[in-house]
Motif scaffolding. Sequence first.
Motif, short mmCIF file in Angstrom:
data_model
loop_
_atom_site.label_atom_id
_atom_site.label_comp_id
_atom_site.label_asym_id
_atom_site.label_seq_id
_atom_site.Cartn_x
_atom_site.Cartn_y
_atom_site.Cartn_z
N ALA A 32 0.12 10.52 -15.46
CA ALA A 32 1.11 10.63 -16.53
C ALA A 32 2.10 9.46 -16.49
O ALA A 32 3.27 9.62 -16.79
CB ALA A 32 1.84 11.96 -16.48
N GLY A 33 1.64 8.29 -16.08
CA GLY A 33 2.48 7.10 -16.05
C GLY A 33 3.33 6.94 -14.80
O GLY A 33 4.03 5.95 -14.64
N VAL A 34 3.28 7.91 -13.89
CA VAL A 34 4.07 7.87 -12.66
C VAL A 34 3.17 7.43 -11.51
O VAL A 34 2.09 8.00 -11.30
CB VAL A 34 4.69 9.25 -12.35
CG1 VAL A 34 5.46 9.23 -11.05
CG2 VAL A 34 5.57 9.70 -13.50
N LYS A 35 3.64 6.45 -10.71
CA LYS A 35 2.85 5.98 -9.59
C LYS A 35 2.75 7.06 -8.53
O LYS A 35 3.75 7.58 -8.06
CB LYS A 35 3.46 4.72 -8.99
CG LYS A 35 2.65 4.17 -7.83
CD LYS A 35 3.22 2.91 -7.24
CE LYS A 35 2.38 2.48 -6.05
NZ LYS A 35 2.84 1.27 -5.44
N VAL A 36 1.50 7.39 -8.17
CA VAL A 36 1.26 8.41 -7.15
C VAL A 36 0.43 7.88 -5.99
O VAL A 36 0.11 8.62 -5.06
CB VAL A 36 0.58 9.66 -7.75
CG1 VAL A 36 1.49 10.34 -8.75
CG2 VAL A 36 -0.76 9.32 -8.35
N GLY A 37 0.07 6.61 -6.05
CA GLY A 37 -0.75 6.03 -4.99
C GLY A 37 -1.13 4.60 -5.33
O GLY A 37 -0.58 3.99 -6.24
N ARG A 56 -5.61 5.72 -2.28
CA ARG A 56 -4.77 6.56 -1.42
C ARG A 56 -3.74 7.22 -2.33
O ARG A 56 -2.94 6.53 -2.98
CB ARG A 56 -4.09 5.70 -0.36
CG ARG A 56 -3.36 6.49 0.66
CD ARG A 56 -4.31 6.88 1.76
NE ARG A 56 -3.57 7.50 2.84
CZ ARG A 56 -4.06 8.46 3.58
NH1 ARG A 56 -5.27 8.87 3.37
NH2 ARG A 56 -3.35 8.99 4.52
N ILE A 57 -3.79 8.56 -2.38
CA ILE A 57 -2.95 9.35 -3.29
C ILE A 57 -1.94 10.15 -2.49
O ILE A 57 -2.24 10.61 -1.38
CB ILE A 57 -3.84 10.32 -4.12
CG1 ILE A 57 -5.00 9.59 -4.77
CG2 ILE A 57 -3.02 11.06 -5.17
CD1 ILE A 57 -4.63 8.57 -5.79
N ASP A 58 -0.77 10.37 -3.06
CA ASP A 58 0.28 11.19 -2.44
C ASP A 58 -0.30 12.54 -2.02
O ASP A 58 -0.91 13.25 -2.82
CB ASP A 58 1.42 11.38 -3.44
CG ASP A 58 2.60 12.15 -2.88
OD1 ASP A 58 2.57 12.54 -1.70
OD2 ASP A 58 3.56 12.34 -3.64
N GLY A 59 -0.11 12.91 -0.75
CA GLY A 59 -0.69 14.13 -0.21
C GLY A 59 -0.10 15.41 -0.79
O GLY A 59 -0.70 16.47 -0.69
N SER A 60 1.09 15.34 -1.39
CA SER A 60 1.70 16.54 -1.96
C SER A 60 1.07 16.94 -3.28
O SER A 60 1.26 18.06 -3.74
CB SER A 60 3.21 16.33 -2.14
OG SER A 60 3.44 15.36 -3.14
N GLY A 108 0.83 -1.20 0.00
CA GLY A 108 0.00 0.00 0.00
C GLY A 108 0.86 1.25 0.00
O GLY A 108 1.98 1.26 0.49
N PHE A 109 0.31 2.33 -0.53
CA PHE A 109 1.04 3.60 -0.56
C PHE A 109 1.25 4.05 0.86
O PHE A 109 0.33 4.14 1.65
CB PHE A 109 0.25 4.63 -1.36
CG PHE A 109 0.94 5.96 -1.44
CD1 PHE A 109 2.01 6.13 -2.29
CD2 PHE A 109 0.53 7.01 -0.66
CE1 PHE A 109 2.65 7.34 -2.37
CE2 PHE A 109 1.17 8.22 -0.72
CZ PHE A 109 2.23 8.39 -1.58
N SER A 110 2.50 4.31 1.22
CA SER A 110 2.79 4.69 2.60
C SER A 110 3.05 6.19 2.67
O SER A 110 3.40 6.82 1.69
CB SER A 110 3.99 3.91 3.11
OG SER A 110 5.11 4.20 2.30
N GLY A 111 2.90 6.71 3.83
CA GLY A 111 3.14 8.12 4.04
C GLY A 111 1.84 8.90 4.04
O GLY A 111 0.77 8.36 3.86
N PRO A 112 1.95 10.23 4.27
CA PRO A 112 0.75 11.05 4.29
C PRO A 112 0.11 11.09 2.91
O PRO A 112 0.79 11.15 1.90
CB PRO A 112 1.26 12.43 4.72
CG PRO A 112 2.70 12.43 4.37
CD PRO A 112 3.16 11.01 4.46
N GLY A 113 -1.19 11.03 2.91
CA GLY A 113 -1.86 11.02 1.63
C GLY A 113 -3.31 11.42 1.74
O GLY A 113 -3.82 11.71 2.82
N VAL A 114 -3.96 11.43 0.60
CA VAL A 114 -5.36 11.80 0.48
C VAL A 114 -6.12 10.57 0.02
O VAL A 114 -5.68 9.85 -0.88
CB VAL A 114 -5.53 12.95 -0.54
CG1 VAL A 114 -6.98 13.29 -0.75
CG2 VAL A 114 -4.75 14.17 -0.10
#
Length: 174
Positions: free
Chosen positions: A61-66, A85-89, A34-40
Motif C-alpha cells: 500500500a505504498g509503505v516500505k515494509v522491506g 526481506r519483509i518486516d516480521g510483524s 538493507g531492511f534491518s531487524g527481525p524479518g521474514v
Amino acid sequence: MKGRSFSEVMAGALVLLVTAGFLFYALNNSGRSGFSGPGVTLSAKFDRIDGLAPGADVRVAGVKVGSVVDQRIDPQSFLAVLTMRIDGSLQIPSDSSAEIASEGLLGGRFVSLVPGGSDRILANGGEITITQSAISLESLLGRFIFSMTEAPSAATNRGGAEPALPSLGTPAQP
C-alpha cells in the motif's frame, strides 16, 4: 615544517568527528540500506525485473515494509528470482501477489505486494507464486508507434484504393 599547534589538531579532529557523524546519520536514515531487524525472507519469480536491483524497496500500500536482498536466475525456468526481506510483524497471506512497479516515468522500480485473503500465512523462506513482471516502457512505445504506422495502410488496403477527395475547384454533386 613547524609543529602543529594544539588548536589546529583539535579543529581537524572536530571536522573529522562531525563528518563521521553525518556519514553515520546518512547511512542509517537513507532507507536504501538493507531492511534491518527481525524479518521474514520471501522469494518470487518474475519474467523480467528491468531496473530492479538489490536494496530496492518492497512496499505494501505504498509503505516500505522491506527490501530486495538478492536476485538470481533460475537455471531450469530462466526466470528471475528475487529474495526479499519483509518486516516480521506483518503476516503476508499465502495468496498474495507481487508486482514490479515504477515510481514514475523516470523513477526507480520497487516490488509492490498486494495482500490476498487466505487464512494461510507465508512462513520464512516461502514463495509468492502470483507475480507480475516489469512493464518495459520502450516496448510499449514501440507497439504504439508500430500500430500508428500500420493504421493508415490497413485503411487503404480494406477498400482496395484510397477514397477520392472532391477537388476544391468544382462544386460537389448532390
